[in-house]
Design an enzyme around this catalytic site. Sequence first.
Site, short mmCIF file in Angstrom:
data_model
loop_
_atom_site.label_atom_id
_atom_site.label_comp_id
_atom_site.label_asym_id
_atom_site.label_seq_id
_atom_site.Cartn_x
_atom_site.Cartn_y
_atom_site.Cartn_z
N GLU A 60 -32.16 19.85 14.10
CA GLU A 60 -33.43 19.13 14.24
C GLU A 60 -34.53 20.00 14.83
O GLU A 60 -35.70 19.80 14.54
CB GLU A 60 -33.24 17.86 15.09
N PHE A 122 -24.62 3.42 21.86
CA PHE A 122 -24.23 4.67 21.22
C PHE A 122 -25.47 5.36 20.65
O PHE A 122 -26.26 4.75 19.94
CB PHE A 122 -23.20 4.41 20.12
N GLN A 123 -25.63 6.62 20.96
CA GLN A 123 -26.75 7.44 20.49
C GLN A 123 -28.11 6.86 20.87
O GLN A 123 -29.06 6.95 20.11
CB GLN A 123 -26.65 7.71 18.99
N LYS A 172 -33.56 0.51 14.63
CA LYS A 172 -32.84 0.30 13.37
C LYS A 172 -33.07 -1.10 12.79
O LYS A 172 -33.25 -1.26 11.59
CB LYS A 172 -31.34 0.52 13.64
N MET A 479 -38.68 42.13 25.64
CA MET A 479 -39.80 41.84 26.52
C MET A 479 -39.34 41.66 27.97
O MET A 479 -40.01 42.10 28.90
CB MET A 479 -40.54 40.59 26.03
C1 TPP Z 1 -36.17 29.76 24.23
C2 TPP Z 1 -36.60 30.90 25.09
N1 TPP Z 1 -35.74 31.38 26.03
C3 TPP Z 1 -36.11 32.44 26.81
C4 TPP Z 1 -37.34 33.01 26.67
C5 TPP Z 1 -37.76 34.18 27.57
N2 TPP Z 1 -38.02 35.38 26.75
C6 TPP Z 1 -39.27 35.76 26.39
S1 TPP Z 1 -39.29 37.12 25.43
C7 TPP Z 1 -37.62 37.26 25.50
C8 TPP Z 1 -36.92 38.37 24.79
C9 TPP Z 1 -36.92 38.23 23.33
O1 TPP Z 1 -36.03 39.16 22.79
P1 TPP Z 1 -36.01 39.44 21.24
O2 TPP Z 1 -36.01 38.18 20.48
O3 TPP Z 1 -34.90 40.38 20.92
O4 TPP Z 1 -37.42 40.15 21.00
P2 TPP Z 1 -37.94 41.58 21.55
O5 TPP Z 1 -38.67 41.33 22.82
O6 TPP Z 1 -36.74 42.44 21.75
O7 TPP Z 1 -38.85 42.06 20.48
C10 TPP Z 1 -37.07 36.24 26.28
C11 TPP Z 1 -35.63 36.08 26.57
C12 TPP Z 1 -38.20 32.44 25.70
N3 TPP Z 1 -39.43 32.90 25.51
N4 TPP Z 1 -37.79 31.42 24.92
#
Ligand code: TPP
Lengths: 588, 175
Positions: A60, A122-123, A172, A479
């Site tokens: 979803e 349920f749900q 529903k 990042m």
């Molecule tokens: C759902 C979610 N969880 C955690 C984060 C924190 N976060 C921001 S950037 C990042 C790293 C992303 O890594 P990747 O997808 O490999 O991209 P890269 O930075 O290596 O290009 C994280 C964990 C986020 N933005 N979204």
Amino acid sequence: MTQQTPSSPQRPMTGAEIFVRSLIAEHVDVVFGYPGGAVIGIYDALHDISDIKHILTRHEQGAVHAAEGYAKASGKCGVALVTSGPGATNTVTGIADAYMDSIPIVVFTGQVALKLIGNDAFQEADIVGITRPITKHNYLVRDVNELAATIKEAFYVATTGRPGPVLVDLPKDVMATKTIFSYPKTVKMRSYIPHAEGNQKQLDKAVALIAKAKRPVLYVGGGTILSNAAEELTAFARKTNIPVTTTLHGLGAFPETDELSMGMLGMHGTWYSNTAVNYCDLLIAVGARFDDRVTGKTDAFAPEAKKIHIDIDPSNISKNVKVDVPIVGDVKKVLQQLLPQVTALDTKDWRQTIRNWKEEHPLRYRNGKFIRMQHVISAVSEATKGNAVMVSDVGQHQMWMAQFFRYVHPRTHLTSGGLGTMGFSLPAAMGAAFARKDMPVISISGDGGFQMNLQELATIREHNVPVKIIILNNGYLGMVRQWQELFWRKRYSHVEMFGPDYVKLAEAYGIPGFRATTTDQVEDVVKQMLATDGPVLVEFKTVKEDNVYPMIPAGQTYHEIIDIPNDSSAPVNGEQESDLELVTIAKG
Amino acid sequence: MATAAEVPAEQAVHKHTISVLLENKFGALNRVAGMFSAKGYNLESITVGPTEDATVSRMTLVTKGDDAIIEQIIKQLNKLIDTLKVVDLTYESYMERELALIKVGTTPENRSEIMQIAEIFQGKIIDISHKTMTVEATGSGQKVDAIIKMLKPFHIKEIARTGRVALKREFVGEA
Ligand SMILES: Cc1ncc(C[n+]2csc(CCOP(=O)(O)OP(=O)(O)O)c2C)c(N)n1
Ligand SMILES: [Mg+2]
């Protein structure tokens, strides 16, 4: 259009049938969804409807991101349909994402029968309560006689004013109850009257400030694209000779091939756009909200400038930064009002200064034998000449996609900006591909984010959705690693990660896949990808450690800007500094 | 630390009474209360009830903040889809009332004194038992605070307060 339901409209219909008829009346052509017990009646009503294409996603969350991608790429409202309980709670991230980025979507959730609500049935989940703070508005339909009007209102609220997600919860039993269907032609809501036009007094003040400006800057946000005002904005900038910088969501509102363009501003914006904002004497914010990723420390943001702020949402005005002339209104309307009142400014010296800054501090990266993400993005930009719908995920690659692709059209840059949702790109690109046949849709993810919603490869394969899928694989949550490197003494805590063989994974889903591992392959692989019909997946194995520059650390000022270091801090796999080539790019 | 005198006027924190007219729809109170907690705004009291028009409810809020926060609160209230009208009564001439029920522990000796206090504040004794008396007090928040203060020495057992309701006063012009 509705030949497959030839019966008279006077025949009493179930809520489920009314639901389907209402979507047809709203000209909904595609619904992203996932069935379950609470919506089984609705799915039955959908079964033999050919006006609406239903796309069964594999999660979803994927359905909501797909609806977002569809909406952002087309300007129309996106629609998702899910069951109660877990189906509904799985939509929460996508709804919050759409709320932060003002994306018009309507999410329909199944609900347990009215008499069971509150019984821990349920749900059962109180999705109206759960999503109250992350929707523009939401509804629980308690009476089938209110269903059609509620759907009409939901689409109206989602798409007008400052757009946003609206949720409609459908018990529903209500959907099984019969009544006569009639779809309202108009919406009348005495409590919600979005106003479009700017106040003339405010416009006059703005015109006077603009006429006096010597070093003006247009700071253009996503609101400009949401209001379909790219054309007006471009005309305004060209008529007045005012240089333009855009936010992450503003990319595409002004062509980055134009001399007036300065690319993106903010934390990872270009050196010269941030410098221009720092020294400008007039800042015109157009459909932008002074987000902290743009302003850094707010009281040091554009310190010398008078500020004009055009925004449809009064609560955005003076929320983060005090402005001199607020103009509440729809960006398109306000620019149309302003255009005949402004004249050409003499900004020759100011533009020359900016041109010098561009030469002194262009965007830069060091290329070598092994692949840099910046290079891949530049290659895609070159190969498509900006004629592609680019959909990024969240991380380093997202910032590089914003920096190194040259955007020329609105609605060609899709990203999760406000919420920063990893896993956005693949399903959003899929949704965008249902809306856009005029350009290739290119999904770019990091290895981390790709693994968050890769189940949608099956949906893409099943419908042969022509998404070009790029994985920029640095083996890191890049990042976060960058922040750990710069601000946490290189203690790389839980950021290195294993991933599958992405080419084999593509094959397993029946999608052609290839891989590039060295720099000399990049251009060819990009060409090969674009030449492949239908979906295709390409993995670029990139250098593990590279940093996004320039960078203004969070909450700091323009003066703390960190540009690319003079020598590479991390030569890769035996590459020597002398082997590296400094590549420079300046926008505009 | 800055003393009160050094704080610029617009940054001084004041109490505000805000009146909101809303569509009388399911969940309206939740939307408003939820917005206050989501945005981290102070909410001292909130009352809601029907109005002369059955489709409209009136909510009276008492909140605190500097000028910028109050401006945001009003904008955020207006932004709620069901909101019809928001008025910050603080800058108007307005009437306000609060109601309190105060149950006081009594002895045969102090009953009359409690009754006198109630009378001075135009309160009423609405319940009496061997060991307690309950006073009903209506008036401005300050007046209710005052009667509670006066009754404190008599061992207050329980208090129920309504929160503030308020309406703008009408201007009386020259005849
Ligand atoms: C759902 C979610 N969880 C955690 C984060 C924190 N976060 C921001 S950037 C990042 C790293 C992303 O890594 P990747 O997808 O490999 O991209 P890269 O930075 O290596 O290009 C994280 C964990 C986020 N933005 N979204
Ligand atoms: Mg990565």
